[in-house]
Design a protein around this motif. Sequence first.
Motif, mmCIF file in Angstrom:
data_model
loop_
_atom_site.group_PDB
_atom_site.id
_atom_site.type_symbol
_atom_site.label_atom_id
_atom_site.label_comp_id
_atom_site.label_asym_id
_atom_site.label_seq_id
_atom_site.Cartn_x
_atom_site.Cartn_y
_atom_site.Cartn_z
ATOM 1 N N LEU A 159 0.824 -1.211 0.000
ATOM 2 C CA LEU A 159 0.000 0.000 0.000
ATOM 3 C C LEU A 159 0.857 1.260 0.000
ATOM 4 O O LEU A 159 0.425 2.311 -0.467
ATOM 5 C CB LEU A 159 -0.927 0.008 1.218
ATOM 6 N N HIS A 160 2.049 1.159 0.552
ATOM 7 C CA HIS A 160 2.930 2.327 0.658
ATOM 8 C C HIS A 160 4.334 1.946 0.211
ATOM 9 O O HIS A 160 4.815 0.852 0.507
ATOM 10 C CB HIS A 160 2.991 2.828 2.109
ATOM 11 N N CYS A 161 4.970 2.863 -0.473
ATOM 12 C CA CYS A 161 6.358 2.696 -0.865
ATOM 13 C C CYS A 161 7.008 4.088 -0.916
ATOM 14 O O CYS A 161 6.599 4.911 -1.750
ATOM 15 C CB CYS A 161 6.483 1.990 -2.203
ATOM 16 N N PRO A 162 7.963 4.372 -0.046
ATOM 17 C CA PRO A 162 8.551 3.472 0.944
ATOM 18 C C PRO A 162 7.585 3.183 2.094
ATOM 19 O O PRO A 162 6.691 3.966 2.375
ATOM 20 C CB PRO A 162 9.781 4.242 1.428
ATOM 21 N N SER A 163 7.812 2.056 2.738
ATOM 22 C CA SER A 163 6.925 1.586 3.791
ATOM 23 C C SER A 163 7.619 1.622 5.144
ATOM 24 O O SER A 163 8.773 1.196 5.265
ATOM 25 C CB SER A 163 6.483 0.155 3.478
ATOM 26 N N VAL A 164 6.899 2.114 6.156
ATOM 27 C CA VAL A 164 7.420 2.086 7.520
ATOM 28 C C VAL A 164 7.570 0.633 7.976
ATOM 29 O O VAL A 164 8.545 0.276 8.641
ATOM 30 C CB VAL A 164 6.500 2.863 8.477
ATOM 31 N N ASP A 165 6.606 -0.204 7.610
ATOM 32 C CA ASP A 165 6.679 -1.621 7.977
ATOM 33 C C ASP A 165 7.967 -2.261 7.476
ATOM 34 O O ASP A 165 8.645 -3.000 8.206
ATOM 35 C CB ASP A 165 5.482 -2.385 7.397
ATOM 36 N N ARG A 166 8.307 -1.997 6.230
ATOM 37 C CA ARG A 166 9.503 -2.620 5.652
ATOM 38 C C ARG A 166 10.774 -2.104 6.350
ATOM 39 O O ARG A 166 11.722 -2.858 6.579
ATOM 40 C CB ARG A 166 9.559 -2.364 4.147
ATOM 41 N N LEU A 167 10.801 -0.813 6.654
ATOM 42 C CA LEU A 167 11.946 -0.246 7.361
ATOM 43 C C LEU A 167 12.100 -0.908 8.732
ATOM 44 O O LEU A 167 13.190 -1.389 9.089
ATOM 45 C CB LEU A 167 11.778 1.263 7.526
ATOM 46 N N PHE A 168 10.998 -0.932 9.506
ATOM 47 C CA PHE A 168 11.053 -1.490 10.849
ATOM 48 C C PHE A 168 11.386 -2.985 10.829
ATOM 49 O O PHE A 168 12.226 -3.457 11.592
ATOM 50 C CB PHE A 168 9.728 -1.267 11.570
ATOM 51 N N ALA A 169 10.712 -3.734 9.964
ATOM 52 C CA ALA A 169 10.910 -5.186 9.933
ATOM 53 C C ALA A 169 12.354 -5.540 9.594
ATOM 54 O O ALA A 169 12.916 -6.510 10.132
ATOM 55 C CB ALA A 169 9.957 -5.824 8.925
ATOM 56 N N SER A 170 12.974 -4.762 8.712
ATOM 57 C CA SER A 170 14.356 -5.051 8.321
ATOM 58 C C SER A 170 15.323 -4.866 9.478
ATOM 59 O O SER A 170 16.412 -5.449 9.487
ATOM 60 C CB SER A 170 14.766 -4.145 7.156
ATOM 61 N N ALA A 171 14.928 -4.041 10.458
ATOM 62 C CA ALA A 171 15.818 -3.724 11.577
ATOM 63 C C ALA A 171 15.592 -4.608 12.790
ATOM 64 O O ALA A 171 16.342 -4.514 13.764
ATOM 65 C CB ALA A 171 15.637 -2.260 11.968
ATOM 66 N N ALA A 172 14.579 -5.467 12.762
ATOM 67 C CA ALA A 172 14.248 -6.282 13.934
ATOM 68 C C ALA A 172 15.417 -7.176 14.351
ATOM 69 O O ALA A 172 15.620 -7.430 15.543
ATOM 70 C CB ALA A 172 13.007 -7.120 13.662
ATOM 71 N N VAL A 173 16.187 -7.649 13.394
ATOM 72 C CA VAL A 173 17.311 -8.530 13.706
ATOM 73 C C VAL A 173 18.386 -7.796 14.510
ATOM 74 O O VAL A 173 19.175 -8.420 15.228
ATOM 75 C CB VAL A 173 17.907 -9.123 12.404
ATOM 76 N N TYR A 174 18.405 -6.457 14.428
ATOM 77 C CA TYR A 174 19.378 -5.651 15.157
ATOM 78 C C TYR A 174 18.729 -5.001 16.386
ATOM 79 O O TYR A 174 19.142 -3.924 16.818
ATOM 80 C CB TYR A 174 19.940 -4.552 14.254
#
Length: 234
Positions: free
Chosen positions: A139-154
């Motif tokens: 629905l959104h690009c760039p997406s807050v979800d994608r930013l946050f999810a990518s950082a979960a491992v850190y």
Amino acid sequence: MKKDIGHRVLAAAKQRSQKADGSAQMHGPIGQNCEGRAQPLILLGASTGGVTALERVLTDLHPLGPAAVIVQHMPAAYLRNFVEMLNRQLPQDVALAKENTPLEDGQIRFAPSNGLHSEICRMKGKWTCRFSPAREADLHCPSVDRLFASAAVYHSDMIAVILTGLGRDGADGMHQMYLAGATTIGQDEASSVVYGMPRAAWELGAVGQQLPLRNVGPAINLAVAQHHENQGRV
């Protein structure tokens, strides 16, 4: 209070000078970097009402603090103008994110509206942004979800903030970060222009602290100081 004001004025003057001469040597307990230890990274997501909210939060951040990466839902031309305005107003170095370019203290980087998502990765001990293609269902690009999810491992080095906005972008990604152990902050209903994104994250149980806008910046600074203390830096 006098000491804090004096520190902020001095730090801002130093950062203005660094912008002019290109140097980026950081000093002080928040800006210092220790070899082999990860600096925290600040992630923010916003949409409707986010311009005013971000101006307030970014103004409250320590000028020499850790890098911040932001997704603000906004058309590309308006986003560029907003970034340029902030770069003139703030002591930090504000610009659009570039792929695989190290993120340094005192920098604020906005995910560009370029048809790609901005995500976080770590390369050679440095935080960087990488771009990934949008999916048809996004629905959104760039997406807050994608930013946050990518950082979960850190998660242990992440401070995630969700501000005013329509919809629920960011809620799922923040939930991943919260479950992993990241510091998560959400804007409260009373100070939000649209209590959509923060509400979705709050109701999902993804928000560790829900705060009025005026308290969000100080809470980020406190989280940074606690991260440094945990790493034995102060």
